[in-house]
Design an enzyme around this catalytic site. Sequence first.
Site, short mmCIF file in Angstrom:
data_model
loop_
_atom_site.label_atom_id
_atom_site.label_comp_id
_atom_site.label_asym_id
_atom_site.label_seq_id
_atom_site.Cartn_x
_atom_site.Cartn_y
_atom_site.Cartn_z
CD GLU A 255 -9.91 -7.92 -2.32
OE1 GLU A 255 -8.96 -7.29 -2.77
OE2 GLU A 255 -10.67 -7.47 -1.44
CG ASN B 274 -3.08 -4.77 -6.13
OD1 ASN B 274 -2.62 -4.85 -7.26
ND2 ASN B 274 -3.55 -3.65 -5.63
CG ASP B 275 -5.56 -8.44 -1.47
OD1 ASP B 275 -4.46 -8.67 -0.95
OD2 ASP B 275 -6.31 -7.52 -1.09
CG HIS C 267 -2.16 -0.88 0.88
ND1 HIS C 267 -2.37 -2.09 1.47
CD2 HIS C 267 -3.16 -0.72 -0.02
CE1 HIS C 267 -3.46 -2.63 0.97
NE2 HIS C 267 -3.96 -1.83 0.06
NE ARG D 111 -6.11 0.27 -2.50
CZ ARG D 111 -5.67 0.37 -3.76
NH1 ARG D 111 -5.55 1.54 -4.32
NH2 ARG D 111 -5.34 -0.71 -4.44
NE ARG E 64 -1.15 -6.04 -1.66
CZ ARG E 64 -2.33 -5.47 -1.81
NH1 ARG E 64 -3.44 -6.18 -1.66
NH2 ARG E 64 -2.44 -4.22 -2.16
NE ARG F 233 -10.68 -1.46 0.01
CZ ARG F 233 -9.44 -1.72 -0.41
NH1 ARG F 233 -9.24 -2.60 -1.38
NH2 ARG F 233 -8.41 -1.12 0.11
#
Length: 697
Positions: free
Chosen positions: A532, A555-556, A292, A399, A566, A435
Site C-alpha cells: 500500500e 486506500n493508502d 476509517h 482491521r 485521505r 491484519r
Amino acid sequence: MAERALWVTGRLGLHARAAANLVRVANQFQSDITLKRLDNSVEADAKSILSILMLAASRGTELRVLAAGPDEEAAVESVYDLFVRNFDERVLTESRQTDTKEEIRRKGLGVSEGVVIGRVLRLQDGTRDVYRAEIEESELERERRRFRAAVRLSRRQLEAIKERAEKELGRGHAYIFDAHLLFLEDAKLTRDVEEYIVKEHANAEWAAKVVGDRLLSIYMQINDEYLRERGSDIEDVIQRLLANLSGEVRGHPNLSDDSVIVAQDLLPSTIAELDLNHVKAIATDAGGWTSHMAIIARGLGLTAVVGLRNFYHRTRTGDQIIVDAQRGEVILNPLAASIERYEFTVHSSSDAFRSSSSNVSGPVTTTNGVDISLRANIELPTEFESVRRFGACGVGLFRSEFLLSRPGMLLSEDDQFGSYRSLAEAAGADGAIIRLFDLGSETGYELSDRSERNPALGLRAIRFGLKNDEVMRTQVRAILRATNFGKLSLVIPMVADVVDVRRARKIILEERELLQKEGIEYVEPEIGAMIEIPSAVLTADKIAPEVNFFELGTNDLVQYTLAVDRGNDDVSDWFRTLHPAVLFGINRTLKAAKDASIPAIVCGEMASTPAYAVLLAGMGAVDLSMTPAAIPRVRSTLEQIDTTEAAELASRCLECASADEVEAIVRVEFRNRWPELFPPKALPREPEGKDSDEVGL
Ligand code: PEP
Ligand code: MG
C-alpha cells in the site's frame, strides 16, 4: 461611586454576544463595575462574562450599573451608552434569531446509503472521562501551570476556529467564538479552577470539570430558554480544556431512538462505543470516502454524510435533522414541506442493506468463466455475522486495531484471543486474514504520548509494531492460539520493503517457537504483506518470494502515490482512485504476485465500487475484499462481464496521462458496453463544464 439605572431592551435579553460586548467596554476602565438586578438584588461583575450571563437578565429586566474607581463616571456613561445602543447588536442578534429557526442545508459527501429524519445528538470532539488524582503540595504549582498552558492552547485553537468561521460563514456566525474566548479567559472560571487545584490538591482535569459543572448547573436553572441554551457554549469550552489537558476518551450520552450523531470528527473507536441500535445516521464536519469512520459507517449500514465543514457548530442537541446520504446533503431544522418531501423517500441504509443480503455464496464466475473470490472487510465483531449474510468467501481483511476501543489501551492476550477465535468461527472454511494492528494517529489510536507532525508518514502500522514489539508479540500469540478454531492468516500492514517483512516474520517465528516450548498448540498460519505504499509496489517482486500472499490496500496506495491525505476533505478533489499512477501500481503488484505464484487480494474501498471492480478484474485481479454490504452488488456486476473486454479497457486506462482521461474512458465505454449495469450514477461524474467525449478520447 457612580451609578445609573438601565433596563434590558433586546429581545434576547443580555445574551452571550451582548455580554461579550459589555465585558469589552468594561475592561477599558480601571474602576470596578457592577450590574445589579433591581428585582432580586443579584449582582454581576461587568468584567466577567459568566457573571453577567448568570444575571439571567431577559428583556425588560431593570438593572443598576455601579462603578467605583478613578474613572467611575466615564465607566457608567459608557455602559449606559452601550445599553441604549442595544449593544450594537440589532442586526446580528436578529440574524442569529432567525437562524435558529431557519432551514439550513449543507452539502457534504454521502459515504453510504439511505435517507434519515432524526434528532441531532452532538458528540463533542474530545469529550473526556475525567478522573480525580491527588496532587502533592510540591506539585501544585506545576499543576496550575499545566492548566494555564491548556488555557493558552485552547485560546489559540479558538482564535483559529474563529478566523475560519469568519471567513467561511461571516462575522455574524463567528461571534460565538468570541463568547467562547471570553468564557475561557473569564477570571471566574480560571481563578476558580486554580483555587480548586490548590485547596483540594486536585489534578487540573478534575478541577476544571468540577468548576465547569458548577457553572453549568447554575446556568441550567436560568428561567430564560435562550440564555439557558448558552450553557452548551460553556460545556464546549470546558470540553476543549479537558481535551487539551488529558488523553482519555469520554463516555457517551444515552441515545434516543432517532439519534443522528453530529460531530466535528469521529474516532472509529467512538463509533464502536456507540449503541448502534439507536443511532440512525452520522453527520460530521471532517472525513472523506476512505476515512476509517466512513468505512465503518458503510460496514455497519449507517447513513452517513461527512465533510460538512463547520456544520457541527450550527447544531444543537435535539434539533431536527434530515441526513440524505444519497445526495450528500443534510438539512437542519427542516421546514414542514422538506420533511413531507422526504417522508416519501425515507428508508435507512441499514434497511436497504438488510434487504440486499444474498443467498448466493462462493466465488462469482464471469461470462468467460473466470472465478473471482469476494471476501469481506471487517472492522468490528458486530459485523462478523455479515460474512455469511452477504455470501462472502471468508474475511479478506480484519482491521484488528478496531478491537482497541480506547486510545492508549491495549487488550490482554486472552481478550484478543477471544475475539480472534470468534472471528475464526464466523469466517467459515475460507478463513479470515487478520491484519496486525495498523496503529497510528490516522487510525485514531495513539499509544505513544508524543504527537507526530506527520502521522500518516509516522510511526504507524508495522513500524509501530516493530518499535513496540511487546504489543505485536501479544497479538501474534493471541492469533496463533486462535488458529485451532478455524483458518486464520496474518497480514503485515504498510511494509516499506522486504526488510519490514523479514523483521516482522522474525518476531512471529520467535513467538511460534515459544508457544511450542510451552506446549501450546496452533496451526501454521500463512503470512502476507499489505502492499500500500509506493516503495513496496516498486519492490513487490522482491517481497513476493518471502510471503504467502499480497493484500493490496488501495486506500493508502492512492493516499501515498498521489500524496493526498485521505481524511482531509480540502484535498479530496485530488484523491483520484482512477489515477493512472494508481492503476499502474496495482497492475505492477498483481503481476509480481502472479510471477511468484502467490495470491493478491485487493482490499481497499476500490473493490467495493462495481465499475472499479471491473477494471481490477481487467488487470487480472481474481480476489477482491470489500465492505460486506457491497458484495451482492459487485457479484451481480462481475457475473455479467467478460474479463477479456475488461482487460482491453484496463490496458487503455493504463496508457492515460491523468485521472480525467481514465474516468472519461470508464464513463463512455462502460455506458456503451454495459448500459444496464452502469447507469450514469454508477460511473465517475462528468467534470464540470466539460463534455466527457472531449476528454482524452
Ligand atoms: C487500504 O489502505 O486500502 C486498506 C485496506 O487498509 P486501511 O483502509 O485500513 O488503511
Ligand atoms: Mg491501509
